[in-house]
Design a protein around this motif. Structure first.
Motif, PDB file in Angstrom:
ATOM      1  N   ALA A 148      10.712  25.046 -40.453  1.00  0.00           N
ATOM      2  CA  ALA A 148      10.404  23.710 -39.920  1.00  0.00           C
ATOM      3  C   ALA A 148       9.921  23.809 -38.479  1.00  0.00           C
ATOM      4  N   SER A 149      10.598  24.606 -37.671  1.00  0.00           N
ATOM      5  CA  SER A 149      10.192  24.718 -36.262  1.00  0.00           C
ATOM      6  C   SER A 149       8.828  25.398 -36.127  1.00  0.00           C
ATOM      7  N   LYS A 150       8.517  26.315 -37.034  1.00  0.00           N
ATOM      8  CA  LYS A 150       7.200  26.959 -37.004  1.00  0.00           C
ATOM      9  C   LYS A 150       6.109  25.955 -37.365  1.00  0.00           C
ATOM     10  N   LEU A 151       6.377  25.137 -38.372  1.00  0.00           N
ATOM     11  CA  LEU A 151       5.396  24.115 -38.753  1.00  0.00           C
ATOM     12  C   LEU A 151       5.225  23.072 -37.653  1.00  0.00           C
ATOM     13  N   GLU A 152       6.300  22.774 -36.937  1.00  0.00           N
ATOM     14  CA  GLU A 152       6.219  21.809 -35.837  1.00  0.00           C
ATOM     15  C   GLU A 152       5.342  22.319 -34.700  1.00  0.00           C
ATOM     16  N   LYS A 153       5.334  23.607 -34.490  1.00  0.00           N
ATOM     17  CA  LYS A 153       4.566  24.177 -33.389  1.00  0.00           C
ATOM     18  C   LYS A 153       3.076  24.328 -33.709  1.00  0.00           C
ATOM     19  N   MET A 154       2.719  24.095 -34.958  1.00  0.00           N
ATOM     20  CA  MET A 154       1.309  24.173 -35.347  1.00  0.00           C
ATOM     21  C   MET A 154       0.549  22.993 -34.748  1.00  0.00           C
ATOM     22  N   LYS A 155      -0.710  23.239 -34.497  1.00  0.00           N
ATOM     23  CA  LYS A 155      -1.593  22.162 -34.078  1.00  0.00           C
ATOM     24  C   LYS A 155      -1.707  21.178 -35.248  1.00  0.00           C
ATOM     25  N   ALA A 156      -1.685  19.894 -34.943  1.00  0.00           N
ATOM     26  CA  ALA A 156      -1.798  18.874 -35.993  1.00  0.00           C
ATOM     27  C   ALA A 156      -3.127  19.032 -36.731  1.00  0.00           C
ATOM     28  N   PHE A 157      -3.080  18.833 -38.039  1.00  0.00           N
ATOM     29  CA  PHE A 157      -4.299  18.898 -38.844  1.00  0.00           C
ATOM     30  C   PHE A 157      -5.094  17.610 -38.664  1.00  0.00           C
ATOM     31  N   GLU A 158      -6.401  17.719 -38.606  1.00  0.00           N
ATOM     32  CA  GLU A 158      -7.260  16.537 -38.466  1.00  0.00           C
ATOM     33  C   GLU A 158      -7.272  15.699 -39.738  1.00  0.00           C
ATOM     34  N   CYS A 159      -7.151  16.359 -40.860  1.00  0.00           N
ATOM     35  CA  CYS A 159      -7.142  15.674 -42.151  1.00  0.00           C
ATOM     36  C   CYS A 159      -5.808  14.928 -42.302  1.00  0.00           C
ATOM     37  N   LYS A 160      -5.867  13.625 -42.539  1.00  0.00           N
ATOM     38  CA  LYS A 160      -4.659  12.798 -42.552  1.00  0.00           C
ATOM     39  C   LYS A 160      -3.671  13.195 -43.651  1.00  0.00           C
ATOM     40  N   TRP A 161      -4.143  13.421 -44.863  1.00  0.00           N
ATOM     41  CA  TRP A 161      -3.218  13.751 -45.945  1.00  0.00           C
ATOM     42  C   TRP A 161      -2.560  15.104 -45.713  1.00  0.00           C
ATOM     43  N   LEU A 162      -3.302  16.043 -45.120  1.00  0.00           N
ATOM     44  CA  LEU A 162      -2.756  17.365 -44.855  1.00  0.00           C
ATOM     45  C   LEU A 162      -1.708  17.294 -43.741  1.00  0.00           C
ATOM     46  N   GLU A 163      -1.988  16.504 -42.716  1.00  0.00           N
ATOM     47  CA  GLU A 163      -1.014  16.323 -41.634  1.00  0.00           C
ATOM     48  C   GLU A 163       0.236  15.621 -42.158  1.00  0.00           C
ATOM     49  N   SER A 164       0.036  14.651 -43.036  1.00  0.00           N
ATOM     50  CA  SER A 164       1.169  13.963 -43.641  1.00  0.00           C
ATOM     51  C   SER A 164       2.028  14.939 -44.455  1.00  0.00           C
ATOM     52  N   TYR A 165       1.372  15.817 -45.198  1.00  0.00           N
ATOM     53  CA  TYR A 165       2.077  16.824 -45.988  1.00  0.00           C
ATOM     54  C   TYR A 165       2.851  17.774 -45.079  1.00  0.00           C
ATOM     55  N   ARG A 166       2.265  18.178 -43.966  1.00  0.00           N
ATOM     56  CA  ARG A 166       2.950  19.049 -43.011  1.00  0.00           C
ATOM     57  C   ARG A 166       4.203  18.359 -42.484  1.00  0.00           C
ATOM     58  N   ARG A 167       4.089  17.099 -42.094  1.00  0.00           N
ATOM     59  CA  ARG A 167       5.229  16.349 -41.551  1.00  0.00           C
ATOM     60  C   ARG A 167       6.325  16.173 -42.614  1.00  0.00           C
ATOM     61  N   GLU A 168       5.932  15.865 -43.842  1.00  0.00           N
ATOM     62  CA  GLU A 168       6.907  15.716 -44.930  1.00  0.00           C
ATOM     63  C   GLU A 168       7.637  17.032 -45.193  1.00  0.00           C
ATOM     64  N   THR A 169       6.903  18.132 -45.122  1.00  0.00           N
ATOM     65  CA  THR A 169       7.516  19.448 -45.347  1.00  0.00           C
ATOM     66  C   THR A 169       8.481  19.789 -44.216  1.00  0.00           C
ATOM     67  N   ILE A 170       8.134  19.448 -42.999  1.00  0.00           N
ATOM     68  CA  ILE A 170       9.035  19.652 -41.861  1.00  0.00           C
ATOM     69  C   ILE A 170      10.340  18.893 -42.098  1.00  0.00           C
ATOM     70  N   SER A 171      10.223  17.634 -42.473  1.00  0.00           N
ATOM     71  CA  SER A 171      11.430  16.818 -42.747  1.00  0.00           C
ATOM     72  C   SER A 171      12.248  17.410 -43.884  1.00  0.00           C
ATOM     73  N   TYR A 172      11.580  17.839 -44.936  1.00  0.00           N
ATOM     74  CA  TYR A 172      12.267  18.439 -46.075  1.00  0.00           C
ATOM     75  C   TYR A 172      13.036  19.690 -45.658  1.00  0.00           C
ATOM     76  N   LEU A 173      12.363  20.575 -44.908  1.00  0.00           N
ATOM     77  CA  LEU A 173      13.003  21.817 -44.484  1.00  0.00           C
ATOM     78  C   LEU A 173      14.170  21.564 -43.524  1.00  0.00           C
ATOM     79  N   LYS A 174      14.028  20.582 -42.653  1.00  0.00           N
ATOM     80  CA  LYS A 174      15.129  20.246 -41.751  1.00  0.00           C
ATOM     81  C   LYS A 174      16.324  19.694 -42.534  1.00  0.00           C
ATOM     82  N   GLY A 175      16.054  18.994 -43.614  1.00  0.00           N
ATOM     83  CA  GLY A 175      17.105  18.441 -44.453  1.00  0.00           C
ATOM     84  C   GLY A 175      17.893  19.486 -45.227  1.00  0.00           C
ATOM     85  N   LEU A 176      17.358  20.703 -45.295  1.00  0.00           N
ATOM     86  CA  LEU A 176      18.051  21.767 -46.023  1.00  0.00           C
ATOM     87  C   LEU A 176      19.219  22.348 -45.239  1.00  0.00           C
ATOM     88  N   ASN A 177      19.283  22.080 -43.942  1.00  0.00           N
ATOM     89  CA  ASN A 177      20.379  22.598 -43.102  1.00  0.00           C
ATOM     90  C   ASN A 177      21.694  21.940 -43.430  1.00  0.00           C
TER      91      ASN A 177
END
Length: 177
Positions: A148-177
């Motif tokens: 999650a922290s690695k994905l957070e440090k990535m530059k935001a994607f310009e494509c909206k759906w891809l950026e949304s997917y990145r953010r959702e994955t970050i939330s999902y991975l943080k929820g695994l703790n």
């Protein structure tokens, strides 16, 4: 079909061995790998990747070969895998890199560890949205909360759906703790 160049040189200088400390058993095992074995394994991985069509839920020839290679020699697997993905990254066909990343999502994270982290981070900078999506899916499928922290440090994607997917994955991975 595009011709990929198989880079057979390790590290810098004229030595055929990587510049690593020889203090660990892993390093000794790696240094004992004959170059020809690594080159052969890289060629085989790339050959399977080029001939495979990845379909979610289906086992590919690439996956079977990678599993066999890991069972035979984990050090050879790691070196050949890393070399193959770097070469595929430089190729002109995003589908090849997408296929390798997608197949990697079916492998245990423990087989790749920091090499898998490098795959996620490196491929997130690729120009292809298909490759970017595959690297996020890879982090999601491995379910490693630290990603999650690695994905957070990535530059935001310009494509909206891809950026949304990145953010959702970050939330999902943080929820695994």
């Amino acid at each position: 079909m595009e011709q990929l160049v198989y880079n057979t040189k390790f590290g810098s200088g004229s030595s055929s061995k990587p510049n690593l400390s020889s203090s660990s058993s892993a390093t000794l095992a790696f240094e004992a790998l004959p170059r020809v074995e690594v080159i052969r394994a890289v060629k085989q991985i790339i050959s399977f990747v080029i001939s495979d069509d990845f379909v979610e839920g289906e086992i590919t020839k690439t996956q079977l070969y990678l599993e066999k290679l890991h069972m035979q020699n984990p050090y050879l697997f790691t070196e050949a895998f890393s070399t193959a993905w770097v070469q595929l990254f430089a190729s002109d066909n995003e589908i090849y890199l997408f296929t390798l990343i997608s197949v990697s999502s079916c492998l245990p994270y423990e087989w790749l560890r920091q090499h898998g982290d490098a795959l996620i981070l490196g491929c997130s900078s690729h120009e292809s949205e298909l490759v970017n999506e595959a690297c996020i899916r890879l982090a999601e499928s491995w379910e490693i909360p630290e990603h999650a922290s690695k994905l957070e440090k990535m530059k935001a994607f310009e494509c909206k759906w891809l950026e949304s997917y990145r953010r959702e994955t970050i939330s999902y991975l943080k929820g695994l703790n």
